[in-house]
Scaffold this motif. Structure first.
Motif, PDB file in Angstrom:
ATOM      1  N   ARG A 295      -3.212   2.658  -0.743  1.00 53.99           N
ATOM      2  CA  ARG A 295      -2.968   2.803   0.693  1.00 53.99           C
ATOM      3  C   ARG A 295      -2.189   4.057   1.048  1.00 53.99           C
ATOM      4  NH1 ARG A 295       1.531   0.487   2.472  1.00 53.99           N
ATOM      5  NH2 ARG A 295       1.026  -1.623   1.780  1.00 53.99           N
TER       6      ARG A 295
ATOM      7  N   HIS B 217      -6.280  -1.301  -2.216  1.00 54.35           N
ATOM      8  CA  HIS B 217      -7.162  -1.889  -1.200  1.00 54.35           C
ATOM      9  C   HIS B 217      -8.525  -2.324  -1.704  1.00 54.35           C
ATOM     10  CE1 HIS B 217      -9.138   2.035  -0.988  1.00 54.35           C
ATOM     11  NE2 HIS B 217      -7.997   2.619  -0.694  1.00 54.35           N
TER      12      HIS B 217
ATOM     13  N   GLY C 201      -0.105   5.483   5.974  1.00 51.21           N
ATOM     14  CA  GLY C 201      -0.625   4.164   6.320  1.00 51.21           C
ATOM     15  C   GLY C 201      -0.829   4.031   7.811  1.00 51.21           C
TER      16      GLY C 201
END
Length: 399
Positions: A117, A176, A168
């Motif tokens: 991420r 992810h 993010g």
């Protein structure tokens, strides 16, 4: 028998009956945008007759010559003569104006994501998808493998309202489990519509990608996606030890094994001894001394541990990082700490870097309260249990 090689989105496009629809194409790419013979995507598309009229560069620049948090200053690409538009740290109206000024009617994204991420290439994609939606520009993703594989996800999500940033923009797990193309589909069906936006999106899928396999089994050449991710093992380690960028531990920048080497001037032999007792799956810890050439503790000989990943399929990057953090916080309570909020961050109230990396303040607050952080790891989960077929492009599990 020769193992099957994964064909990336750019290879699929070049081998098809047409190139890419559009009369003026802007390519959002960098040095990881390569063909299997390690030629540049931009050169291959131009040679195939695609009307590429502009290049857009992310963090580290088009050529990858600069460190994290930097971008190159070149305004044109010498081999093609194409203008380069710098997208790094531009978003919202400014990025939409940049896109409009470029005159393109289609943006094509081709970069190698890491599957983490807080790696910024996907957020360059996200920001440009927003800008494309606002300006009526089409968006095409030439898909590439997730180097960590696409079968599992792990780690916390992101509290976007409190801790959203360029590491993010959307609530996805730390690991992810998606490709860039799948992320684009997720953003276009969930996050952009929440802002009243939707882009005309086309994803060119790969062929022959095994979601349960890491990058080595694609039989594609590994191109280091940034200066401090030299190997695939580094990518696996970074998924967890990237969190230490927000602490006073050296994460190994300035060594030949960044993110696999962790240490500080206050670390002694107790840390490697403690970690070796944990029997953490898929990794062995080695006692090391090292001298970073730049970044934290540059020129200072310090002690720490090196992570030797022995089994990638068993290795949990998030769990491993929390194990290291738990040990350091327990052994060196008066010396270990988190880097203070950087007032240069925009907006400054986002606070501690580690909070943005973790996705909330829970990790830092647990350490500061003297609590173990191991319970904060939500553990691994099957990708198909979280995302639907409106997102996933490649078969998982029973799908």
């Amino acid at each position: 028998m020769t193992a099957q090689r994964t064909r990336t989105g750019v290879e699929v496009v070049l081998g098809g009956p047409r190139v890419i629809r559009g009369t003026s194409i802007g390519l959002l790419t960098n040095f990881t945008g390569t063909t299997p013979d390690l030629g540049r995507t931009v050169d291959a598309l131009v040679a195939a007759g695609a009307p590429v009229t502009a290049l857009f560069g992310p963090e580290h620049g088009l050529n990858g010559s600069v460190q994290a948090g930097q971008t190159e200053t070149s305004t044109y690409d010498p081999p093609t003569g194409l203008p380069i538009f710098d997208t790094y740290l531009r978003n919202g109206r400014e990025l939409a104006e940049l896109l409009a000024a470029s005159g393109v009617d289609t943006i094509v994204f081709d970069m190698q994501d890491l599957g983490v991420r807080f790696y910024t290439y996907i957020w360059s994609m996200y920001d440009c998808m927003q800008a494309a939606a606002r300006t009526g520009v089409r968006f095409v993703v030439l898909d590439r493998p997730n180097p960590l594989g696409g079968a599992v996800l792990s780690g916390p999500g992101l509290d976007v309202a409190g801790y959203g940033s360029f590491v993010g923009r959307a609530d996805i797990p730390l690991r992810h489990g998606l490709t860039a193309g799948e992320l684009a589909r997720l953003f276009n069906t969930r996050d952009l519509p929440a802002q009243g936006l939707r882009v005309d999106l086309d994803v060119v899928p790969m062929s022959g990608w095994d979601v349960a396999a890491d990058f080595d089994r694609t039989h594609l050449p590994w191109v280091a996606p940034s200066p401090n991710i030299p190997t695939l093992d580094t990518a696996f380690a970074y998924c967890g030890t990237g969190l230490f960028e927000g602490t006073n531990l050296s994460e190994g920048r300035g060594t030949t094994r960044p993110f696999e080497t962790i240490g500080a001037p206050y670390v002694d032999g107790r840390l490697p001894a403690r970690l070796r007792e944990t029997e953490t799956a898929g990794v062995v810890f080695r006692d090391v001394w090292f001298t970073p050439t730049f970044h934290k503790y540059a020129g200072e000989t310090i002690r720490g541990v090196q992570l030797h990943i022995s089994d990638r399929s068993a290795y949990d990057p998030v769990a491993t990082a929390l194990t290291v953090l738990d040990a350091v916080a327990d052994l060196y309570p008066g010396q270990f700490g988190f880097l203070p909020p950087d007032e240069r961050v925009d907006p400054p109230e986002r606070g501690y870097a580690v909070d943005r990396l973790w996705g909330s303040a829970r990790l830092r607050e647990a350490v500061q309260a003297g609590r173990s952080v191991l319970a904060l790891n939500p553990g691994a989960e099957a990708v198909e249990a979280v995302y639907g077929d409106d997102v996933l492009l490649y078969p998982r599990g029973s799908m």
